[in-house]
Write an enzyme that holds these catalytic residues in place. Sequence first.
Site, mmCIF file in Angstrom:
data_model
loop_
_atom_site.group_PDB
_atom_site.id
_atom_site.type_symbol
_atom_site.label_atom_id
_atom_site.label_comp_id
_atom_site.label_asym_id
_atom_site.label_seq_id
_atom_site.Cartn_x
_atom_site.Cartn_y
_atom_site.Cartn_z
ATOM 1 N N ARG A 63 17.553 15.907 -65.549
ATOM 2 C CA ARG A 63 17.040 16.806 -64.509
ATOM 3 C C ARG A 63 17.633 18.204 -64.644
ATOM 4 O O ARG A 63 16.956 19.211 -64.402
ATOM 5 C CB ARG A 63 17.357 16.205 -63.129
ATOM 6 C CG ARG A 63 16.795 17.008 -61.988
ATOM 7 C CD ARG A 63 16.687 16.182 -60.720
ATOM 8 N NE ARG A 63 16.108 16.975 -59.637
ATOM 9 C CZ ARG A 63 16.776 17.334 -58.545
ATOM 10 N NH1 ARG A 63 18.040 16.965 -58.382
ATOM 11 N NH2 ARG A 63 16.184 18.058 -57.617
ATOM 12 N N ASP A 68 16.810 23.872 -65.800
ATOM 13 C CA ASP A 68 17.142 25.031 -66.626
ATOM 14 C C ASP A 68 15.862 25.637 -67.201
ATOM 15 O O ASP A 68 15.599 26.829 -67.049
ATOM 16 C CB ASP A 68 18.091 24.635 -67.763
ATOM 17 C CG ASP A 68 18.473 25.839 -68.619
ATOM 18 O OD1 ASP A 68 18.537 26.957 -68.061
ATOM 19 O OD2 ASP A 68 18.691 25.670 -69.830
ATOM 20 N N VAL A 71 13.219 27.688 -64.969
ATOM 21 C CA VAL A 71 13.599 28.969 -64.376
ATOM 22 C C VAL A 71 14.155 29.852 -65.497
ATOM 23 O O VAL A 71 15.200 29.533 -66.069
ATOM 24 C CB VAL A 71 14.649 28.782 -63.252
ATOM 25 C CG1 VAL A 71 14.944 30.109 -62.567
ATOM 26 C CG2 VAL A 71 14.170 27.762 -62.225
ATOM 27 N N SER A 77 20.667 29.190 -67.808
ATOM 28 C CA SER A 77 20.883 29.986 -66.589
ATOM 29 C C SER A 77 21.280 29.097 -65.408
ATOM 30 O O SER A 77 21.952 29.551 -64.485
ATOM 31 C CB SER A 77 19.629 30.792 -66.233
ATOM 32 O OG SER A 77 18.496 29.951 -66.194
ATOM 33 N N ASN A 95 19.421 22.646 -55.670
ATOM 34 C CA ASN A 95 20.642 22.401 -56.433
ATOM 35 C C ASN A 95 21.512 21.329 -55.807
ATOM 36 O O ASN A 95 22.335 20.730 -56.467
ATOM 37 C CB ASN A 95 21.489 23.675 -56.491
ATOM 38 C CG ASN A 95 22.258 23.854 -55.188
ATOM 39 O OD1 ASN A 95 21.849 23.394 -54.145
ATOM 40 N ND2 ASN A 95 23.376 24.508 -55.265
ATOM 41 N N PRO A 164 9.043 22.818 -58.939
ATOM 42 C CA PRO A 164 8.080 22.211 -58.010
ATOM 43 C C PRO A 164 8.772 21.455 -56.884
ATOM 44 O O PRO A 164 9.835 20.880 -57.080
ATOM 45 C CB PRO A 164 7.279 21.242 -58.898
ATOM 46 C CG PRO A 164 8.021 21.125 -60.178
ATOM 47 C CD PRO A 164 8.988 22.249 -60.277
ATOM 48 N N HIS A 194 10.913 10.254 -63.617
ATOM 49 C CA HIS A 194 11.289 9.597 -62.360
ATOM 50 C C HIS A 194 11.362 8.082 -62.499
ATOM 51 O O HIS A 194 11.478 7.372 -61.515
ATOM 52 C CB HIS A 194 10.340 10.008 -61.237
ATOM 53 C CG HIS A 194 10.478 11.461 -60.862
ATOM 54 N ND1 HIS A 194 9.582 12.127 -60.078
ATOM 55 C CD2 HIS A 194 11.442 12.374 -61.182
ATOM 56 C CE1 HIS A 194 9.973 13.395 -59.918
ATOM 57 N NE2 HIS A 194 11.091 13.567 -60.587
ATOM 58 N N ASP A 254 11.820 3.593 -69.050
ATOM 59 C CA ASP A 254 10.652 2.839 -69.500
ATOM 60 C C ASP A 254 9.405 3.304 -68.763
ATOM 61 O O ASP A 254 9.467 4.224 -67.950
ATOM 62 C CB ASP A 254 10.894 1.342 -69.256
ATOM 63 C CG ASP A 254 11.213 1.060 -67.789
ATOM 64 O OD1 ASP A 254 10.868 1.892 -66.920
ATOM 65 O OD2 ASP A 254 11.806 0.006 -67.511
HETATM 66 C C1 HEM Z 1 6.478 17.259 -61.447
HETATM 67 C C2 HEM Z 1 7.236 17.865 -60.556
HETATM 68 C C3 HEM Z 1 8.574 17.353 -60.129
HETATM 69 C C4 HEM Z 1 9.013 17.310 -58.857
HETATM 70 C C5 HEM Z 1 8.259 17.768 -57.621
HETATM 71 C C6 HEM Z 1 10.329 16.739 -58.879
HETATM 72 C C7 HEM Z 1 11.120 16.556 -57.764
HETATM 73 C C8 HEM Z 1 12.285 15.824 -57.743
HETATM 74 C C9 HEM Z 1 13.054 15.543 -56.574
HETATM 75 C C10 HEM Z 1 12.763 16.047 -55.179
HETATM 76 C C11 HEM Z 1 14.072 14.735 -56.940
HETATM 77 C C12 HEM Z 1 15.119 14.097 -56.034
HETATM 78 C C13 HEM Z 1 16.339 14.945 -55.938
HETATM 79 C C14 HEM Z 1 17.304 14.369 -54.944
HETATM 80 O O1 HEM Z 1 16.923 14.173 -53.803
HETATM 81 O O2 HEM Z 1 18.459 14.100 -55.319
HETATM 82 C C15 HEM Z 1 13.951 14.503 -58.349
HETATM 83 C C16 HEM Z 1 14.790 13.733 -59.082
HETATM 84 C C17 HEM Z 1 14.755 13.663 -60.459
HETATM 85 N N1 HEM Z 1 13.897 14.348 -61.286
HETATM 86 FE FE1 HEM Z 1 12.247 15.327 -60.729
HETATM 87 N N2 HEM Z 1 10.657 16.439 -60.160
HETATM 88 C C18 HEM Z 1 9.623 16.810 -60.965
HETATM 89 C C19 HEM Z 1 9.593 16.730 -62.335
HETATM 90 C C20 HEM Z 1 10.644 16.293 -63.107
HETATM 91 C C21 HEM Z 1 10.748 16.470 -64.534
HETATM 92 C C22 HEM Z 1 9.744 17.208 -65.389
HETATM 93 C C23 HEM Z 1 11.907 15.888 -64.914
HETATM 94 C C24 HEM Z 1 12.528 15.789 -66.278
HETATM 95 C C25 HEM Z 1 11.872 15.872 -67.400
HETATM 96 C C26 HEM Z 1 12.505 15.322 -63.729
HETATM 97 C C27 HEM Z 1 13.654 14.563 -63.704
HETATM 98 C C28 HEM Z 1 14.222 14.042 -62.573
HETATM 99 C C29 HEM Z 1 15.294 13.074 -62.599
HETATM 100 C C30 HEM Z 1 15.895 12.429 -63.825
HETATM 101 C C31 HEM Z 1 15.647 12.852 -61.262
HETATM 102 C C32 HEM Z 1 16.747 11.929 -60.734
HETATM 103 C C33 HEM Z 1 17.994 12.739 -60.528
HETATM 104 C C34 HEM Z 1 19.182 11.961 -60.060
HETATM 105 O O3 HEM Z 1 19.217 10.723 -60.167
HETATM 106 O O4 HEM Z 1 20.117 12.611 -59.577
HETATM 107 N N3 HEM Z 1 11.738 15.630 -62.653
HETATM 108 N N4 HEM Z 1 12.860 15.196 -58.816
HETATM 109 C C1 LIG Z 2 26.949 22.407 -56.332
HETATM 110 C C2 LIG Z 2 26.550 23.676 -55.656
HETATM 111 O O1 LIG Z 2 26.624 24.734 -56.222
HETATM 112 N N1 LIG Z 2 26.082 23.534 -54.415
HETATM 113 C C3 LIG Z 2 25.611 24.654 -53.614
HETATM 114 C C4 LIG Z 2 24.124 24.602 -53.426
HETATM 115 O O2 LIG Z 2 23.664 25.605 -52.586
HETATM 116 C C5 LIG Z 2 24.198 25.570 -51.286
HETATM 117 C C6 LIG Z 2 23.582 26.689 -50.498
HETATM 118 O O3 LIG Z 2 22.184 26.630 -50.604
HETATM 119 C C7 LIG Z 2 25.734 25.714 -51.349
HETATM 120 O O4 LIG Z 2 26.272 25.578 -50.065
HETATM 121 C C8 LIG Z 2 26.299 24.618 -52.269
HETATM 122 O O5 LIG Z 2 27.684 24.818 -52.452
#
Ligand code: HEM
Ligand SMILES: CC(=O)N[C@H]1CO[C@H](CO)[C@@H](O)[C@@H]1O
Length: 325
Positions: A63, A68, A71, A77, A95, A164, A194, A254
């Site tokens: 992710r 990266d 943006v 960045s 973030n 997104p 996902h 998978d």
């Molecule tokens: C298509 C649009 C996408 C949207 C709207 C989206 C949105 C999100 C959101 C909201 C989360 C949950 C973050 C959280 O609550 O901790 C997430 C997790 C994640 N996304 Fe996406 N994502 C998108 C595309 C992608 C792409 C293209 C990748 C990588 C190629 C990706 C990889 C991941 C991974 C691996 C996680 C899990 C992160 C974790 O376990 O901490 N996502 N995504």
């Molecule tokens: C890990 C990190 O940099 N977290 C920052 C994300 O952004 C919020 C403000 O939007 C900061 O409070 C966090 O420290």
Amino acid sequence: MRPSFVSMLLTLVVCTVVGVCNGQDQLRMKFYHKSCPSVETIVRDITWSKVAASSILPAKLLRLHFHDCFVRGCDASILLDRVGTDQTEKDARPNLSLSGYDEINDIKSKLEQACPGVVSCADILALAARDAVSFPSRTPLWDVLTGRRDGNVSLASEVNGNIPSPFSDFSTLKQLFVKKGLNVNDLVALSGAHTIGFAHCGTFSRRLYNFTGKGDADPSLNATYIESLKAQCPNPANAQTTVEMDPQSSGSFDSSYFNILVQNKGLFQSDAALLTDKASSKTVQQLRKPRAFLDEFGKSMKKMAAIGVLTGKAGEIRKQCGVVN
Ligand code: HEM
Ligand SMILES: CC(=O)N[C@H]1CO[C@H](CO)[C@@H](O)[C@@H]1O
Ligand SMILES: *[C@@H]1O[C@H](CO)[C@@H](O)[C@H](O)[C@H]1NC(C)=O
Ligand SMILES: *[C@@H]1O[C@H](CO)[C@@H](O)[C@H](O)[C@H]1NC(C)=O
Ligand SMILES: *[C@@H]1O[C@H](CO)[C@@H](O)[C@H](O)[C@H]1NC(C)=O
């Protein structure tokens, strides 16, 4: 033939005379062959040892690379720390749940010992993301071209409008991907990321409790799944609570994401949105096959990993990933 020859020549001329290259064409296999021959082994070994100790790490690194690239291109960045009061990308809203920074810094310090000032943080992100999801099989799922250089600008204000949101509908998603040179196939394949990782309740709880503001649930979300999600995310949820995005096989990379998606168990509105377009839902069906998913994911990752890259004399090779030189 003609136009591609002409454009190649043009690229070469612009590249040598002006020192500004069309980055995408400048990436290649084994870019560090002479300057840092062990780079890929070093990144791989550190990544694998960290992933062996932490099963949640592959999702983090994958992710981070995505955030990266979307943006300002894949220029590391996302790794820059704020200086003074100027907020950088990592300070922006999405973030909160990003991590993997320490792991990237560890890899960078090992590489600075092996070949000082040579390997970009942007390349480390691309390699580590690939290696992280290529474990435990230890079979690289795609080739990572290298030669990226690091940017020196990171602005929190550029995150919205490029990354997104989970509430996006299909046309918004498509638009954001097309803006990066990615098509609907890439959107679908990359959403397959996902298949691993976790999401905070707040990213989807509206779908469970108050979808249209009338205390209702999202009718496009599987009713059985809604019950299990409600049990994990009571209303209001603890802001820290997370759920697996692919409950059947959250830890394994998978095609299961696509199999649950067609049962209306895509967690975000943005996941479910992939079923609302004809071409997209056709691709969803195709990617349910394990081999097809891994092939297409790899192809799309190579495209994503080339977005807006800095190469040649552009940018710099950071000494530390969190600060510009
Ligand atoms: C298509 C649009 C996408 C949207 C709207 C989206 C949105 C999100 C959101 C909201 C989360 C949950 C973050 C959280 O609550 O901790 C997430 C997790 C994640 N996304 Fe996406 N994502 C998108 C595309 C992608 C792409 C293209 C990748 C990588 C190629 C990706 C990889 C991941 C991974 C691996 C996680 C899990 C992160 C974790 O376990 O901490 N996502 N995504
Ligand atoms: C890990 C990190 O940099 N977290 C920052 C994300 O952004 C919020 C403000 O939007 C900061 O409070 C966090 O420290
Ligand atoms: C549902 O949404 C409406 C409109 O946004 C709001 O007034 C109401 O308080 C919400 N209800 C719950 C239970 O969150
Ligand atoms: C909802 O999920 C169940 C299994 O949990 C599945 O049997 C059913 O077909 C799904 N319903 C829809 C409408 O996809
Ligand atoms: C950023 O890098 C460019 C070259 O890529 C340079 O012209 C510019 O001065 C740098 N800006 C800062 C703030 O370091």
